[in-house]
Design a protein around this motif. Structure first.
Motif, mmCIF file in Angstrom:
data_model
loop_
_atom_site.group_PDB
_atom_site.id
_atom_site.type_symbol
_atom_site.label_atom_id
_atom_site.label_comp_id
_atom_site.label_asym_id
_atom_site.label_seq_id
_atom_site.Cartn_x
_atom_site.Cartn_y
_atom_site.Cartn_z
ATOM 1 N N ASP A 88 10.143 -0.040 15.845
ATOM 2 C CA ASP A 88 9.276 0.418 17.245
ATOM 3 C C ASP A 88 7.964 1.550 16.768
ATOM 4 N N VAL A 89 8.421 3.060 16.099
ATOM 5 C CA VAL A 89 7.506 3.774 15.158
ATOM 6 C C VAL A 89 5.807 2.315 15.351
ATOM 7 N N TYR A 90 6.739 1.880 14.166
ATOM 8 C CA TYR A 90 5.463 0.688 13.702
ATOM 9 C C TYR A 90 5.169 0.232 14.991
ATOM 10 N N GLN A 91 5.135 -0.083 15.908
ATOM 11 C CA GLN A 91 4.797 -1.574 16.872
ATOM 12 C C GLN A 91 3.783 -0.209 18.658
ATOM 13 N N LEU A 92 4.328 1.273 17.571
ATOM 14 C CA LEU A 92 3.277 1.675 18.860
ATOM 15 C C LEU A 92 2.085 1.854 18.040
ATOM 16 N N GLN A 93 2.163 2.652 16.666
ATOM 17 C CA GLN A 93 1.118 2.572 16.550
ATOM 18 C C GLN A 93 -0.304 1.178 16.298
ATOM 19 N N GLU A 94 0.300 0.365 16.421
ATOM 20 C CA GLU A 94 -0.385 -0.457 15.732
ATOM 21 C C GLU A 94 -1.044 -1.114 17.380
ATOM 22 N N LEU A 95 -0.139 -0.630 18.761
ATOM 23 C CA LEU A 95 -0.426 -1.289 19.513
ATOM 24 C C LEU A 95 -1.615 -0.174 20.069
ATOM 25 N N ARG A 96 -1.536 1.663 19.206
ATOM 26 C CA ARG A 96 -2.832 2.174 19.916
ATOM 27 C C ARG A 96 -3.618 1.795 18.924
ATOM 28 N N ARG A 97 -3.990 1.368 18.439
ATOM 29 C CA ARG A 97 -4.843 1.330 16.830
ATOM 30 C C ARG A 97 -5.826 0.052 18.150
ATOM 31 N N GLU A 98 -5.280 -1.009 18.602
ATOM 32 C CA GLU A 98 -5.444 -1.995 19.531
ATOM 33 C C GLU A 98 -5.656 -1.734 20.722
ATOM 34 N N LEU A 99 -5.512 -0.509 21.410
ATOM 35 C CA LEU A 99 -6.115 0.054 22.192
ATOM 36 C C LEU A 99 -7.442 0.573 22.041
ATOM 37 N N ASP A 100 -7.556 1.372 20.934
ATOM 38 C CA ASP A 100 -8.349 2.012 20.551
ATOM 39 C C ASP A 100 -9.912 1.022 20.593
ATOM 40 N N ARG A 101 -9.254 -0.403 19.866
ATOM 41 C CA ARG A 101 -10.156 -0.795 19.470
ATOM 42 C C ARG A 101 -11.274 -1.443 20.325
ATOM 43 N N ALA A 102 -9.997 -1.843 21.451
ATOM 44 C CA ALA A 102 -10.913 -2.141 22.493
ATOM 45 C C ALA A 102 -11.573 -1.225 23.796
ATOM 46 N N ASN A 103 -10.977 0.339 23.377
ATOM 47 C CA ASN A 103 -11.398 0.727 24.337
ATOM 48 C C ASN A 103 -13.281 1.507 23.448
ATOM 49 N N LYS A 104 -13.372 0.877 22.215
ATOM 50 C CA LYS A 104 -14.522 1.058 21.739
ATOM 51 C C LYS A 104 -15.641 -0.371 22.033
ATOM 52 N N ASN A 105 -15.156 -1.199 21.956
ATOM 53 C CA ASN A 105 -15.857 -2.832 22.547
ATOM 54 C C ASN A 105 -16.004 -2.239 23.755
ATOM 55 N N CYS A 106 -15.611 -1.903 24.542
ATOM 56 C CA CYS A 106 -16.071 -1.742 26.160
ATOM 57 C C CYS A 106 -16.400 -0.842 26.260
ATOM 58 N N ARG A 107 -16.573 -0.056 25.545
ATOM 59 C CA ARG A 107 -18.215 0.781 25.676
ATOM 60 C C ARG A 107 -19.249 0.657 25.473
ATOM 61 N N ILE A 108 -19.153 0.022 24.403
ATOM 62 C CA ILE A 108 -19.998 -0.917 23.478
ATOM 63 C C ILE A 108 -21.062 -2.142 24.803
ATOM 64 N N LEU A 109 -20.088 -2.859 25.282
ATOM 65 C CA LEU A 109 -20.614 -4.185 26.017
ATOM 66 C C LEU A 109 -20.668 -3.439 27.434
ATOM 67 N N GLN A 110 -20.463 -1.931 27.796
ATOM 68 C CA GLN A 110 -21.380 -1.631 29.376
ATOM 69 C C GLN A 110 -22.448 -1.082 28.267
ATOM 70 N N TYR A 111 -22.706 -0.301 27.726
ATOM 71 C CA TYR A 111 -24.057 0.133 27.095
ATOM 72 C C TYR A 111 -24.939 -0.951 27.420
ATOM 73 N N ARG A 112 -24.318 -2.151 26.331
ATOM 74 C CA ARG A 112 -25.364 -2.908 26.075
ATOM 75 C C ARG A 112 -25.706 -3.621 27.950
ATOM 76 N N LEU A 113 -24.597 -4.053 29.015
ATOM 77 C CA LEU A 113 -25.038 -4.327 30.819
ATOM 78 C C LEU A 113 -25.619 -3.541 31.043
ATOM 79 N N ARG A 114 -25.806 -2.150 30.769
ATOM 80 C CA ARG A 114 -26.393 -1.063 31.580
ATOM 81 C C ARG A 114 -28.125 -1.535 30.965
#
Length: 71
Positions: A12-38
């Motif tokens: 469970d701890v491993y899965q939670l860590q992996e989900l957090r990493r995926e969320l961080d990557r998704a947030n980063k990609n979202c910020r990049i796309l928002q910047y490019r959209l602006r």
């Protein structure tokens, strides 16, 4: 019994860590796309105001689209 519980908790701890990493990557990609959209919106406004489209602007927009597709 205790060992099985520990094993499940570790998984469970491993899965939670992996989900957090995926969320961080998704947030980063979202910020990049928002910047490019602006950036693209600003370029679009520039074209609308001047009525002129230059080659550099088109190349820049095409590059932004390519990067957006990769993310």
């Amino acid at each position: 019994m205790e060992e099985m519980r520990d094993s499940y908790l570790e998984e469970d701890v491993y899965q939670l860590q992996e989900l957090r990493r995926e969320l961080d990557r998704a947030n980063k990609n979202c910020r990049i796309l928002q910047y490019r959209l602006r950036k693209a919106e600003q370029k679009s406004l520039k074209v609308a105001q001047t009525g002129q489209v230059d080659g550099e602007l088109i190349r820049s927009l095409e590059q932004d689209l390519k990067v957006g597709e990769i993310l």
